[in-house]
Design a protein around this motif. Structure first.
Motif, mmCIF file in Angstrom:
data_model
loop_
_atom_site.group_PDB
_atom_site.id
_atom_site.type_symbol
_atom_site.label_atom_id
_atom_site.label_comp_id
_atom_site.label_asym_id
_atom_site.label_seq_id
_atom_site.Cartn_x
_atom_site.Cartn_y
_atom_site.Cartn_z
ATOM 1 N N TYR A 1 43.144 -11.886 -33.406
ATOM 2 C CA TYR A 1 42.106 -11.055 -33.537
ATOM 3 C C TYR A 1 40.557 -11.624 -33.192
ATOM 4 O O TYR A 1 40.788 -12.803 -33.157
ATOM 5 C CB TYR A 1 41.980 -10.682 -35.191
ATOM 6 C CG TYR A 1 42.993 -9.808 -35.719
ATOM 7 C CD1 TYR A 1 44.328 -10.346 -35.846
ATOM 8 C CD2 TYR A 1 42.812 -8.686 -35.858
ATOM 9 C CE1 TYR A 1 45.475 -9.437 -36.344
ATOM 10 C CE2 TYR A 1 43.778 -7.499 -36.176
ATOM 11 C CZ TYR A 1 45.048 -8.157 -36.603
ATOM 12 O OH TYR A 1 45.989 -7.446 -37.048
ATOM 13 N N GLN B 1 36.633 -11.549 -34.059
ATOM 14 C CA GLN B 1 35.676 -11.123 -35.165
ATOM 15 C C GLN B 1 34.352 -11.614 -34.611
ATOM 16 O O GLN B 1 33.885 -12.746 -34.733
ATOM 17 C CB GLN B 1 36.111 -12.033 -36.618
ATOM 18 C CG GLN B 1 35.090 -11.546 -37.664
ATOM 19 C CD GLN B 1 35.616 -11.947 -38.960
ATOM 20 O OE1 GLN B 1 36.261 -13.177 -39.096
ATOM 21 N NE2 GLN B 1 35.631 -11.572 -39.897
ATOM 22 N N GLY C 1 29.370 -10.894 -38.413
ATOM 23 C CA GLY C 1 29.080 -9.594 -39.358
ATOM 24 C C GLY C 1 30.009 -8.457 -39.348
ATOM 25 O O GLY C 1 29.698 -7.719 -40.073
ATOM 26 N N GLN C 2 30.981 -8.677 -38.794
ATOM 27 C CA GLN C 2 32.070 -7.629 -38.387
ATOM 28 C C GLN C 2 33.428 -7.981 -39.132
ATOM 29 O O GLN C 2 33.622 -9.371 -39.268
ATOM 30 C CB GLN C 2 32.436 -7.354 -37.002
ATOM 31 C CG GLN C 2 30.802 -6.951 -36.406
ATOM 32 C CD GLN C 2 30.389 -5.464 -36.837
ATOM 33 O OE1 GLN C 2 31.008 -4.645 -36.969
ATOM 34 N NE2 GLN C 2 28.817 -5.531 -37.087
ATOM 35 N N GLY C 3 34.440 -7.093 -39.001
ATOM 36 C CA GLY C 3 35.631 -7.200 -39.678
ATOM 37 C C GLY C 3 36.336 -7.705 -38.190
ATOM 38 O O GLY C 3 36.105 -7.301 -37.105
ATOM 39 N N PRO C 4 37.458 -8.531 -38.643
ATOM 40 C CA PRO C 4 38.240 -8.786 -37.261
ATOM 41 C C PRO C 4 38.878 -7.366 -36.702
ATOM 42 O O PRO C 4 39.152 -6.408 -37.166
ATOM 43 C CB PRO C 4 39.655 -9.385 -37.927
ATOM 44 C CG PRO C 4 38.837 -9.895 -39.333
ATOM 45 C CD PRO C 4 38.115 -8.914 -39.741
#
Lengths: 114, 111
Positions: free
Chosen positions: A35, A37, A40-43
């Motif tokens: 993943y 990431q 400040g974001q989701g994976p």
């Protein structure tokens, strides 16, 4: 091992440089995931292996990204000709069986492209 | 397309209070959801999961509620402690083997 191990923990690359990120999954785990990431974001999903077979690479953002797991254990994510937008944390996760279980994530590799 | 999102980016609670973190999803076919906790410099850590044939599931100090009618789930943390401070993500495991994460909610616990 006791958990998913990723190396290096931090990598600084000059733009245009190639990098290789390593993931050691939990011993015996069949499934392995990568993943990305951003800060400040989701994976976001990149790719998935079941043993040595790469069953899904739909999340790889460009042909500069390449992943392999030749013997069904350790995996390497390679990024060629790195760009600034590649700067992110790259997370590896493994699962004992095929999906739909609680994955175990590693601590990630933070890649900074300058 | 499928999306999983969160209502509040930051939640600040007093130590000892209960916390509620919300999440909305868009794919009505989603049937499996997971909550993760991510501390600074670490990977996401599994907290609790729930399948669509359930409305509620409880763990140690945590409860997940699923409302399929409005496509909403929540994570409740009882007696929030400073060690609960982290970013919390909901994720949807419906799309084959991949996880689709929301943007995350930062939980800050005030002593």
């Amino acid at each position: 091992g006791a958990g998913v191990s990723q190396s290096p923990r931090y990598k600084v690359a000059k733009r245009g440089q190639d990098v290789a990120l390593r993931c050691d999954p939990i011993s015996g785990h069949v499934s392995l995931f990568w993943y990305q990431q951003a800060l400040g974001q989701g994976p976001e999903f990149l790719t998935y292996f079941q043993n040595e077979a790469q069953l899904d690479k739909s999340g790889l953002p460009s042909d500069r990204f390449f992943a392999e797991r030749p013997e069904g254990s350790v995996s390497t994510l390679k990024i060629q000709r790195t760009q600034q937008e590649d700067s992110a944390v790259y997370l590896c996760a493994s699962s004992l069986r095929q999906g739909r279980d609680g994955y175990t994530f590693g601590s990630g590799t933070r890649l900074t492209v300058v | 397309g499928e999306s999983v999102g969160l209502h509040l980016p930051t939640l600040s609670v007093q130590e000892g209070d209960n916390s509620i973190i919300n999440c909305a999803y868009s794919n009505s076919a989603s049937d499996y959801f997971i909550w993760y906790k991510q501390e600074s410099g670490k990977g996401p850590q599994f907290i609790i999961d729930i399948r669509s044939n359930m409305d509620k599931r409880q763990g140690q100090r945590v409860t997940v509620l699923l409302n399929k009618t409005v496509k909403h789930l929540s994570l409740q943390i009882a007696a929030t402690q400073p060690g609960d401070s982290a970013v919390y993500f909901c994720a949807d495991n419906n799309a084959g083997n991949m996880l689709t994460f929301g943007g995350g909610t930062r939980l800050m616990v005030k002593p």
